[in-house]
Design an enzyme around this catalytic site. Structure first.
Site, PDB file in Angstrom:
ATOM      1  N   GLY A  41     110.152 -53.078  -2.503  1.00 53.87           N
ATOM      2  CA  GLY A  41     111.147 -52.357  -3.300  1.00 53.87           C
ATOM      3  C   GLY A  41     110.893 -52.411  -4.785  1.00 53.87           C
ATOM      4  N   LEU A  42     109.758 -52.992  -5.203  1.00 52.08           N
ATOM      5  CA  LEU A  42     109.477 -53.097  -6.637  1.00 52.08           C
ATOM      6  C   LEU A  42     108.377 -52.131  -7.079  1.00 52.08           C
ATOM      7  CD1 LEU A  42     109.655 -56.970  -7.180  1.00 52.08           C
ATOM      8  CD2 LEU A  42     111.473 -55.275  -7.463  1.00 52.08           C
ATOM      9  N   GLY A  43     108.095 -51.153  -6.239  1.00 48.46           N
ATOM     10  CA  GLY A  43     107.166 -50.096  -6.661  1.00 48.46           C
ATOM     11  C   GLY A  43     105.720 -50.532  -6.729  1.00 48.46           C
ATOM     12  N   ASP A  58     109.230 -43.298  -8.319  1.00 48.01           N
ATOM     13  CA  ASP A  58     108.449 -44.531  -8.506  1.00 48.01           C
ATOM     14  C   ASP A  58     107.214 -44.282  -9.369  1.00 48.01           C
ATOM     15  OD1 ASP A  58     110.253 -45.155  -6.488  1.00 48.01           O
ATOM     16  OD2 ASP A  58     108.845 -46.424  -5.403  1.00 48.01           O
ATOM     17  N   SER A  66     103.223 -49.978  -4.584  1.00 41.33           N
ATOM     18  CA  SER A  66     102.240 -48.935  -4.244  1.00 41.33           C
ATOM     19  C   SER A  66     102.111 -47.945  -5.391  1.00 41.33           C
ATOM     20  CB  SER A  66     102.615 -48.227  -2.947  1.00 41.33           C
ATOM     21  OG  SER A  66     103.894 -47.665  -3.045  1.00 41.33           O
ATOM     22  N   ALA A  67     103.244 -47.571  -6.003  1.00 37.58           N
ATOM     23  CA  ALA A  67     103.178 -46.626  -7.127  1.00 37.58           C
ATOM     24  C   ALA A  67     102.369 -47.223  -8.268  1.00 37.58           C
ATOM     25  CB  ALA A  67     104.583 -46.266  -7.605  1.00 37.58           C
ATOM     26  N   PRO A 101     105.024 -57.841  -5.057  1.00 37.76           N
ATOM     27  CA  PRO A 101     104.816 -57.897  -3.607  1.00 37.76           C
ATOM     28  C   PRO A 101     104.850 -56.503  -2.993  1.00 37.76           C
ATOM     29  CG  PRO A 101     106.977 -58.791  -4.199  1.00 37.76           C
ATOM     30  CD  PRO A 101     106.247 -58.534  -5.476  1.00 37.76           C
ATOM     31  N   GLY A 145     105.536 -53.425  -0.594  1.00 38.27           N
ATOM     32  CA  GLY A 145     106.596 -52.926   0.309  1.00 38.27           C
ATOM     33  C   GLY A 145     107.933 -53.597   0.113  1.00 38.27           C
TER      34      GLY A 145
HETATM   35  C1  MEV Z   1     111.203 -46.093  -2.531  1.00 43.63           C
HETATM   36  O1  MEV Z   1     110.806 -46.997  -3.571  1.00 43.63           O
HETATM   37  C2  MEV Z   1     112.277 -45.167  -3.032  1.00 43.63           C
HETATM   38  C3  MEV Z   1     112.750 -44.108  -2.027  1.00 43.63           C
HETATM   39  O2  MEV Z   1     113.768 -43.371  -2.692  1.00 43.63           O
HETATM   40  C4  MEV Z   1     111.634 -43.186  -1.610  1.00 43.63           C
HETATM   41  C5  MEV Z   1     111.164 -42.281  -2.734  1.00 43.63           C
HETATM   42  O3  MEV Z   1     111.902 -42.028  -3.690  1.00 43.63           O
HETATM   43  O4  MEV Z   1     110.037 -41.784  -2.597  1.00 43.63           O
HETATM   44  C6  MEV Z   1     113.356 -44.741  -0.791  1.00 43.63           C
END
Ligand code: MEV
Length: 353
Positions: free
Chosen positions: A116-118, A164, A120-121, A112, A114
């Site tokens: 927190g599971l990366g 990420d 976009s990366a 999903p 945005g």
């Molecule tokens: C976001 O997944 C992680 C953060 O530490 C931002 C980053 O490291 O670029 C919040």
């Protein structure tokens, strides 16, 4: 046609603090973004997303676009998704010295956006890999990591670490401290992920921590303390056998550090009630530890539990819309068999700009 995939990740420790030069340990997980790239005759970019969060959006453009498709998610998320893909295309064109290369791009993601599971990366890493292969200039994972970092840096207005993108490009557990990025040995930890169905705005959350850190010495100390947690966690991991099932002692120690890390992230203002409720549901179910993962504000938590108790508890937690076990993915970006690429007859009509 070229297809590449790259994994998402959870942070064992260290998000946010890594932006200020502290170390972090993200771990790639077996949930992937898959990007299909087809070179075009013209210089247009046509993007079709079948992401969990952006299912069915299609956009086609040449040069700059401020067009945003009509999908049922926030404008911020759509802007970010288009921005990341655009930045990945820019990096691929640059790497292949093909400034006018046009592509049809399909993004399919199990991660999903945005949350927190990366996601976009993973999309940027897989996108750069597929596009450069399609142009006949495949890159090493380290170079993809570097270019994906530059793409994220651009989209996040300079507020991105290498964590990420490096983790997604090389896979496994990694340690990132400033420009120093490497893989580390780690056992397959029993990660359980809880998802609240929402998303956080990484740029805003990172900016919020930056403001607090500049205003209060104790906020700057909090960021440094997260670095101390990471260093402690790393030395615990270094003593563990990466090929064995993690011992109870190891999980207890790592879990305690995860709880501590979550408390400090909460103090820095990047948690939310839904994330906290899921963290507490996991702890009360007997998880060794639990914390938010990624930028926070909404999205996912990660807990350590080898039993099924945390998953069951999360299933009955009102704020949790999805929960799953996340296995460590030791493989980073990879080319996929393009014969498996789908997409015939299911595309929504593209909007020509
Ligand atoms: C976001 O997944 C992680 C953060 O530490 C931002 C980053 O490291 O670029 C919040």
């Amino acid at each position: 046609m070229t297809v590449s995939s790259a994994p998402g990740k959870v942070y064992l420790f260290g998000e946010h603090a890594v932006v200020y030069g502290e170390p972090a340990v993200p771990c790639a997980i077996e949930r992937r973004a898959r990007v299909t790239v087809d070179a075009r005759e013209d210089d247009h970019i046509r993007v079709e997303a079948r992401d969990l969060s952006l299912d069915g959006f299609t956009v086609e453009y040449a040069g700059e676009t401020d067009y945003r498709p009509d999908v049922d998610v926030s404008k911020g998320l759509v802007d970010a998704a288009v921005g990341y893909i655009d930045a990945a295309v820019g990096q691929a064109r640059d790497a292949a010295d093909a400034p006018d290369a046009g592509f049809d791009i399909t993004v399919e993601s199990e991660i999903p956006l945005g949350a927190g599971l990366g996601s976009s990366a993973a999309v940027v890493v897989a996108g750069i890999d597929a596009a450069t292969r399609e142009l006949g200039v495949p890159l090493a994972p380290e170079e993809i990591a570097e270019r994906a970092y530059r793409a994220e840096y651009e989209v996040q207005d300079g507020q991105a670490s290498r964590a990420d993108t490096f983790c997604s490009a090389v896979g496994g557990a990694v340690r990132v401290e400033g420009d120093d990025c490497r893989r580390i040995d780690a056992p397959n930890l029993p990660f359980v992920v809880g998802f609240d169905g929402g998303a956080g705005d990484t740029g805003e959350l990172v900016a919020g921590v930056r403001r607090l850190r500049e205003e209060y010495g104790f906020a700057a100390d909090t960021v440094e303390s997260i670095g101390d947690i990471v260093r402690t966690g790393e030395s615990i991991l270094a003593d563990a056998d990466p090929d064995s099932v993690p011992s109870d002692d190891l999980l207890t120690e790592l879990g305690r550090l995860m709880d501590f890390d979550h408390g400090l992230l909460e103090a820095l203002g990047v948690s939310s009630r839904t994330l906290d409720n899921m963290v507490w549901a996991a702890r009360e179910a007997g998880a060794h530890g639990a914390k938010l993962t990624g930028a926070g504000g909404g999205g996912c938590i990660v807990a350590l539990d080898e039993t099924s108790e945390t998953r069951t508890a999360l299933r009955y937690t009102a704020e949790c819309t999805d929960e799953f076990r996340a296995e460590l993915d030791r493989e980073g970006v990879r080319e996929e068999d393009s014969a498996d690429a789908s997409g015939e007859g299911t595309s929504p009509e593209a909007e020509e700009l």
